[in-house]
Motif scaffolding. Structure first.
Motif, PDB file in Angstrom:
ATOM      1  N   ILE A   1       0.817  -1.208   0.000  1.00 21.00           N
ATOM      2  CA  ILE A   1       0.000   0.000   0.000  1.00 21.00           C
ATOM      3  C   ILE A   1       0.854   1.262   0.000  1.00 21.00           C
ATOM      4  N   GLY A   2       0.486   2.233  -0.850  1.00 18.50           N
ATOM      5  CA  GLY A   2       1.029   3.585  -0.783  1.00 18.50           C
ATOM      6  C   GLY A   2      -0.069   4.516  -0.307  1.00 18.50           C
ATOM      7  N   TRP A   3       0.284   5.538   0.485  1.00 19.66           N
ATOM      8  CA  TRP A   3      -0.743   6.383   1.116  1.00 19.66           C
ATOM      9  C   TRP A   3      -0.305   7.838   1.135  1.00 19.66           C
TER      10      TRP A   3
ATOM     11  N   GLN B   1      12.774   4.692   1.767  1.00 23.34           N
ATOM     12  CA  GLN B   1      13.647   3.907   0.891  1.00 23.34           C
ATOM     13  C   GLN B   1      14.153   2.657   1.602  1.00 23.34           C
ATOM     14  N   ARG B   2      14.529   2.802   2.859  1.00 20.61           N
ATOM     15  CA  ARG B   2      15.036   1.658   3.623  1.00 20.61           C
ATOM     16  C   ARG B   2      13.929   0.651   3.920  1.00 20.61           C
TER      17      ARG B   2
ATOM     18  N   GLN C   1      18.050   3.432  -5.649  1.00 21.85           N
ATOM     19  CA  GLN C   1      18.345   4.859  -5.708  1.00 21.85           C
ATOM     20  C   GLN C   1      17.922   5.469  -7.039  1.00 21.85           C
ATOM     21  N   LYS C   2      18.009   4.704  -8.110  1.00 20.89           N
ATOM     22  CA  LYS C   2      17.606   5.211  -9.420  1.00 20.89           C
ATOM     23  C   LYS C   2      16.141   5.641  -9.414  1.00 20.89           C
ATOM     24  N   GLU C   3      15.286   4.844  -8.769  1.00 24.20           N
ATOM     25  CA  GLU C   3      13.866   5.200  -8.688  1.00 24.20           C
ATOM     26  C   GLU C   3      13.672   6.463  -7.863  1.00 24.20           C
TER      27      GLU C   3
ATOM     28  N   GLY D   1       8.520   2.703  -4.295  1.00 23.03           N
ATOM     29  CA  GLY D   1       8.542   1.252  -4.143  1.00 23.03           C
ATOM     30  C   GLY D   1       7.517   0.518  -4.981  1.00 23.03           C
ATOM     31  N   ASP D   2       6.847   1.223  -5.890  1.00 22.61           N
ATOM     32  CA  ASP D   2       5.852   0.601  -6.768  1.00 22.61           C
ATOM     33  C   ASP D   2       4.804  -0.208  -5.999  1.00 22.61           C
ATOM     34  N   PRO D   3       4.090   0.403  -5.036  1.00 25.68           N
ATOM     35  CA  PRO D   3       3.033  -0.338  -4.332  1.00 25.68           C
ATOM     36  C   PRO D   3       1.941  -0.756  -5.309  1.00 25.68           C
ATOM     37  N   ALA D   4       1.287  -1.870  -5.011  1.00 25.54           N
ATOM     38  CA  ALA D   4       0.242  -2.376  -5.898  1.00 25.54           C
ATOM     39  C   ALA D   4      -1.054  -1.579  -5.780  1.00 25.54           C
TER      40      ALA D   4
END
Length: 208
Positions: free
Chosen positions: A74-76, A97-98, A104-106, A143-146
């Protein structure tokens, strides 16, 4: 696939939400409803931000029984995000990120696309509402959450940022199959409207 089962939320003895069952296939959903209808509460519940009765599952993970695994998908971004004033935007990005193990590229690409590089090293206490909003949206996409949940994503944004968010949502859906749940009092981009479905909150329940 997002599934809500016997979801119920009560504030001070008043039922705010009562959704016996709701099943959403992957897609872009715009949640509508009058002020006080429970839109933001529903989004916060699905994001795992506030307690509730019942259960929610996404990609086979239960928020009730496997909250850490569930939240990894999940992204919020809140309607009015608040961050510790002593932290910098880069501090928050590094933390995310951690946790999400983001390359790092993203990170570099997101910083450029959200146009936050000119202020991201300063403390959050010095950010305008628009700066804080862009940072919150960047963190939601990391992080490309779904599933990305955006409460009033267009408030306090200028026209260029408005277009950027619409483009990012469509791109993530078309290229990666990312699902979105959004609420907005503002009219969405025409291309985005053509790609989404409307959920309406009426009398503490959801109407498709």
């Amino acid at each position: 696939m997002l599934q809500l089962t016997q979801l119920r939320k009560v504030y001070q003895g008043k039922v705010v939400l009562d959704i016996p069952s709701l099943l959403l296939d992957p897609g872009i959903f715009w949640i509508q409803g009058a002020n006080g209808s429970g839109k933001s509460t529903l989004l916060k519940i699905i994001a795992g931000m506030v307690p509730f009765e019942g259960d929610i599952t996404f990609k086979g993970s239960s928020l009730r029984h496997s909250p850490l695994i569930y939240r990894q998908h999940i992204g919020w971004a809140a309607a009015e995000p608040l961050y510790p004033p002593f932290m910098t935007g880069m501090d928050l990005i590094t933390l995310y990120q951690r946790i999400r193990k983001v390359p790092q590229k993203e990170i570099d690409q997101l910083i450029e696309r959200f146009n936050v590089g000119n202020f991201i090293k300063g403390q959050a206490s010095a950010y305008s509402a628009g700066m804080t909003k862009r940072l919150s949206l960047l963190l939601a996409f990391m992080g490309d959450p779904a599933l990305i949940i955006l409460d009033e994503p267009l408030t306090t944004l200028d026209t260029n940022s408005f277009t950027l968010i619409s483009d990012l949502i469509l791109e993530a859906w078309q290229k990666k199959g990312t699902s979105f749940l959004m609420s907005s009092h503002q009219e969405l981009d025409t291309n985005l409207l053509n790609a989404q479905r409307v959920l309406t909150v009426i009398n503490q329940s959801i109407v498709l």
